[in-house]
Design a protein around this motif. Structure first.
Motif, PDB file in Angstrom:
ATOM      1  N   MET A   1       0.836  -1.203   0.000  1.00  0.00           N
ATOM      2  CA  MET A   1       0.000   0.000   0.000  1.00  0.00           C
ATOM      3  C   MET A   1       0.865   1.245   0.000  1.00  0.00           C
ATOM      4  SD  MET A   1      -3.037   1.127  -0.074  1.00  0.00           S
ATOM      5  CE  MET A   1      -3.960   2.622   0.245  1.00  0.00           C
ATOM      6  N   ARG A   2       1.934   1.178   0.797  1.00  0.00           N
ATOM      7  CA  ARG A   2       2.832   2.332   0.863  1.00  0.00           C
ATOM      8  C   ARG A   2       3.495   2.588  -0.484  1.00  0.00           C
ATOM      9  NH1 ARG A   2       8.028   2.957   4.913  1.00  0.00           N
ATOM     10  NH2 ARG A   2       8.674   5.029   4.177  1.00  0.00           N
ATOM     11  N   ARG A   3       3.888   1.478  -1.147  1.00  0.00           N
ATOM     12  CA  ARG A   3       4.514   1.628  -2.468  1.00  0.00           C
ATOM     13  C   ARG A   3       3.531   2.222  -3.462  1.00  0.00           C
ATOM     14  NH1 ARG A   3       7.825  -3.091  -5.712  1.00  0.00           N
ATOM     15  NH2 ARG A   3       8.461  -1.756  -7.455  1.00  0.00           N
ATOM     16  N   ARG A   4       2.252   1.838  -3.354  1.00  0.00           N
ATOM     17  CA  ARG A   4       1.242   2.388  -4.243  1.00  0.00           C
ATOM     18  C   ARG A   4       1.078   3.889  -4.028  1.00  0.00           C
ATOM     19  NH1 ARG A   4      -3.096   0.510  -7.160  1.00  0.00           N
ATOM     20  NH2 ARG A   4      -4.866   1.938  -7.339  1.00  0.00           N
ATOM     21  N   LEU A   5       1.107   4.308  -2.771  1.00  0.00           N
ATOM     22  CA  LEU A   5       0.993   5.737  -2.484  1.00  0.00           C
ATOM     23  C   LEU A   5       2.197   6.491  -3.006  1.00  0.00           C
ATOM     24  CD1 LEU A   5      -0.430   5.617   1.155  1.00  0.00           C
ATOM     25  CD2 LEU A   5      -1.665   6.198  -0.964  1.00  0.00           C
ATOM     26  N   VAL A   6       3.388   5.893  -2.848  1.00  0.00           N
ATOM     27  CA  VAL A   6       4.590   6.549  -3.361  1.00  0.00           C
ATOM     28  C   VAL A   6       4.547   6.661  -4.867  1.00  0.00           C
ATOM     29  CG1 VAL A   6       7.097   6.308  -3.575  1.00  0.00           C
ATOM     30  CG2 VAL A   6       5.980   5.861  -1.384  1.00  0.00           C
ATOM     31  N   ALA A   7       3.959   5.606  -5.531  1.00  0.00           N
ATOM     32  CA  ALA A   7       3.950   5.577  -6.990  1.00  0.00           C
ATOM     33  C   ALA A   7       3.116   6.694  -7.571  1.00  0.00           C
ATOM     34  CB  ALA A   7       3.437   4.220  -7.482  1.00  0.00           C
ATOM     35  N   ILE A   8       2.076   7.124  -6.849  1.00  0.00           N
ATOM     36  CA  ILE A   8       1.230   8.174  -7.398  1.00  0.00           C
ATOM     37  C   ILE A   8       1.620   9.553  -6.856  1.00  0.00           C
ATOM     38  CG2 ILE A   8      -0.688   6.600  -7.718  1.00  0.00           C
ATOM     39  CD1 ILE A   8      -1.961   7.803  -5.198  1.00  0.00           C
ATOM     40  N   GLY A   9       2.680   9.626  -6.105  1.00  0.00           N
ATOM     41  CA  GLY A   9       3.066  10.893  -5.502  1.00  0.00           C
ATOM     42  C   GLY A   9       3.351  11.970  -6.530  1.00  0.00           C
ATOM     43  N   ILE A  10       4.125  11.642  -7.552  1.00  0.00           N
ATOM     44  CA  ILE A  10       4.488  12.649  -8.541  1.00  0.00           C
ATOM     45  C   ILE A  10       3.272  13.091  -9.327  1.00  0.00           C
ATOM     46  CG2 ILE A  10       5.095  10.888 -10.251  1.00  0.00           C
ATOM     47  CD1 ILE A  10       6.717  14.347  -9.762  1.00  0.00           C
ATOM     48  N   GLN A  11       2.342  12.152  -9.592  1.00  0.00           N
ATOM     49  CA  GLN A  11       1.122  12.519 -10.300  1.00  0.00           C
ATOM     50  C   GLN A  11       0.295  13.493  -9.474  1.00  0.00           C
ATOM     51  OE1 GLN A  11      -0.275   8.417 -11.036  1.00  0.00           O
ATOM     52  NE2 GLN A  11      -0.213   8.918 -13.208  1.00  0.00           N
ATOM     53  N   ALA A  12       0.132  13.177  -8.170  1.00  0.00           N
ATOM     54  CA  ALA A  12      -0.650  14.064  -7.309  1.00  0.00           C
ATOM     55  C   ALA A  12      -0.016  15.441  -7.225  1.00  0.00           C
ATOM     56  CB  ALA A  12      -0.785  13.451  -5.913  1.00  0.00           C
ATOM     57  N   LYS A  13       1.325  15.475  -7.123  1.00  0.00           N
ATOM     58  CA  LYS A  13       2.001  16.762  -7.044  1.00  0.00           C
ATOM     59  C   LYS A  13       1.792  17.584  -8.315  1.00  0.00           C
ATOM     60  CE  LYS A  13       5.635  15.121  -3.920  1.00  0.00           C
ATOM     61  NZ  LYS A  13       7.083  14.822  -3.782  1.00  0.00           N
ATOM     62  N   ILE A  14       1.925  16.926  -9.462  1.00  0.00           N
ATOM     63  CA  ILE A  14       1.756  17.641 -10.733  1.00  0.00           C
ATOM     64  C   ILE A  14       0.329  18.146 -10.864  1.00  0.00           C
ATOM     65  CG2 ILE A  14       1.748  17.360 -13.234  1.00  0.00           C
ATOM     66  CD1 ILE A  14       4.078  15.447 -12.942  1.00  0.00           C
ATOM     67  N   VAL A  15      -0.663  17.296 -10.508  1.00  0.00           N
ATOM     68  CA  VAL A  15      -2.066  17.706 -10.629  1.00  0.00           C
ATOM     69  C   VAL A  15      -2.371  18.877  -9.696  1.00  0.00           C
ATOM     70  CG1 VAL A  15      -4.444  16.975 -10.252  1.00  0.00           C
ATOM     71  CG2 VAL A  15      -2.842  15.449 -11.414  1.00  0.00           C
ATOM     72  N   VAL A  16      -1.911  18.766  -8.442  1.00  0.00           N
ATOM     73  CA  VAL A  16      -2.167  19.843  -7.487  1.00  0.00           C
ATOM     74  C   VAL A  16      -1.493  21.136  -7.928  1.00  0.00           C
ATOM     75  CG1 VAL A  16      -1.742  20.620  -5.117  1.00  0.00           C
ATOM     76  CG2 VAL A  16      -2.541  18.287  -5.542  1.00  0.00           C
TER      77      VAL A  16
END
Length: 530
Positions: A1-16
């Motif tokens: 689960m933690r790896r999944r959250l890390v994997a979408i981190g850059i996407q969330a940052k770019i979207v925000v």
């Protein structure tokens, strides 16, 4: 689960980040647009009110009513009709004394007003629009004077629209702007999502810290490999070069981004871009060193996007191999010589048995004299044992091939081995002598000869290898020193003269080719470069 959250981190940052930027821009633009539109609506409403007032004041009926017995009866109905047809809040007409001839409140007709807002029109005769308090509301009123007979100022007309109505229009416009901004924000967020996914794919699904760690590991691995690593892109620009490659090529500074043809013109990497063929374990000369190289195209799908090469320095190994080859040939020549002496001993034994002792003695003296003459000449002219051994080995090898190899009696080579180094001399003498012997071997007996002349008495050190061959044609004198060029059949050819040319150049020497007779002349300065 933690790896999944890390994997979408850059996407969330770019979207925000993208959404925040788009939202900020849209809010600022919307506020400015709404403010400008509100101001524009006020100007338009005030101008419209002034135009209506001017039109009404220019009406001759209104102008003549000021001179009538009952101006209110004539003007009030007309003003009320204009107010209803234009949607104005009021249409007020008064004379110079401030007496009202029309008013939205009928109870005010005939009364006088002392409002200072009407002063510019009544006193100065100037048309304008302004905000004024009329009743319980604020209005945008346009005021203009009324001129009677002979142009005299007889009163004014004031037409007003409620500010609340103007603000309502501005609110409606603001809602449309907000709706448009919401659509823009939605499009921006959607674009940010697409951009984030694209960047994620380009970064191979890695987060920036992971990507940085991978890059550091890659650099560490490339630098740790004891091979030269060199890569170019499809524009022939250098993209990767490790320290070992720079050492082998003798480069300083960072060549990344430069054209490979300018930095390493003999790399032959652009050829791989054109052909798309991989080459493995090929020997070539790069940057003054003999290397074994692998050159492989980099493919992205069906497209070649670059070439990567790895190479190992083989110069020292080739020099050692040359020395070992010379020693091996020398030992083979000694075995052949021992076999030849056995044959001569058998001949001597036969002569003795036949009682031809004089012939046997003469044969022994003649045979020993030839061999002893060569040994004495080597001991006097070339005291270095390794160089002397190489010459002796080549002498016996040539004898096996029925080629006459002679050392010029005038040769003197006492200080050159110390100045040049035995390994350099072994390579130069070995390769040039082998080439000369092989060149004359198929020729008639009269031309099967090779002569060595060594000289270090003057200001220069000179090695001359002459033979009875046909010599080197003028158009091939540069080509024979190119790596891979050879007239021999078979692999691993075309490196002897290339290596000699490289080593002589590194020592500050030069090679000359002459014919009649065919000969190679190698000249070194008296003090060789180190």
């Amino acid at each position: 689960m933690r790896r999944r959250l890390v994997a979408i981190g850059i996407q969330a940052k770019i979207v925000v980040l993208a959404a925040s930027i788009v939202l900020t821009v849209l809010v600022l633009v919307s506020v400015v647009v709404v403010y400008l539109e509100s101001d524009s609506l006020e100007v338009q409403t005030g101008t419209r009110a002034l135009d209506i007032a001017r039109t009404f004041a220019a009406n001759p009926v209104v102008q003549n009513a000021f001179y009538g017995e009952d101006p209110i009866a004539e003007i009030a109905p007309m003003a009320d009709q204009v107010r209803r047809s234009t949607g104005a809040q009021f249409v007020i007409v008064m004379d110079r004394a401030g007496r009202l001839f029309s008013h939205p409140v009928s109870g005010q007709l005939g009364k006088a007003t002392a409002s200072l807002d009407y002063g510019p029109a009544l006193i100065e005769g100037r048309s304008s629009y302004t905000k004024l308090e009329e009743g319980r509301s604020t209005a945008l009123a346009g005021m203009t004077p009324v001129h009677g007979r002979d142009g005299e100022l007889v009163g004014l007309v004031s037409v007003g629209f409620r500010v609340e109505d103007v603000n309502l229009l501005a609110v409606r416009f603001g809602r449309r702007v907000a709706g448009t901004a919401a659509v823009g924000l939605t499009v921006g967020i959607a674009g940010a999502l697409l951009l984030a996914r694209q960047l994620k794919r380009q970064m191979l699904g890695l987060e920036p810290p992971q990507l940085a760690a991978r890059l550091e590991e890659r650099i560490a691995v490339i630098e740790a490999v004891r091979e030269g690593i060199l890569a170019i892109d499809d524009q022939e620009r250098i993209t990767v070069m490790n320290q070992e490659a720079m050492r082998i090529l003798g480069l300083e500074g960072d060549p990344v981004g430069q054209q490979i043809r300018d930095v390493v013109p003999q790399s032959r990497l652009p050829e791989i871009l054109q052909t798309g063929e991989a080459h493995y374990a090929q020997e070539m000369i790069l940057g003054g060193s003999v290397v074994v190289t692998n050159r492989v195209p980099i493919r992205f799908g069906s497209k070649i996007v670059g070439v990567v090469a790895s190479f190992r320095d083989r110069t020292e190994l080739i020099r050692l191999d040359t020395e070992l080859t010379a020693v091996r040939r020398y030992s083979e020549a000694l075995r052949a010589q021992a076999h030849e002496f056995n044959n001569r001993l058998h001949a001597v034994a036969g002569l003795v048995q036949l009682g031809a002792t004089d012939e046997a003695l003469e044969y022994i003296l003649r045979t020993e004299g030839q061999h002893q003459h060569l040994l004495d000449l080597l001991a006097r002219a070339v005291p270095d044992p390794l160089v002397g051994a190489i010459i002796l080995g080549k002498y016996n090898r040539a004898a096996e091939l029925h080629v006459r190899l002679d050392l010029d009696p005038a040769s003197r080579f006492t200080r050159a081995p110390g100045d040049l180094g035995a390994d350099l001399l072994v390579t130069v003498l070995g390769n040039l002598t082998d080439n000369a012997v092989e060149a004359v071997q198929p020729l008639p007996e009269a031309r099967r000869w090779v002569r060595l002349h060594l000289d270090d008495e003057g200001s220069e050190i000179r090695i001359t290898v002459a033979d009875g061959g046909h010599g080197v044609p003028d158009h091939l004198r540069d080509q024979i020193f190119e790596q891979g060029y050879s007239t021999k059949v078979g692999g691993h050819c075309g490196f002897g003269l290339a290596l000699v040319h490289l080593l002589v150049g590194q020592a500050g020497g030069r090679i000359e080719i002459a014919n009649q007779p065919s000969r190679f002349i190698v000249t070194f300065p008296g003090r060789v470069r180190t």
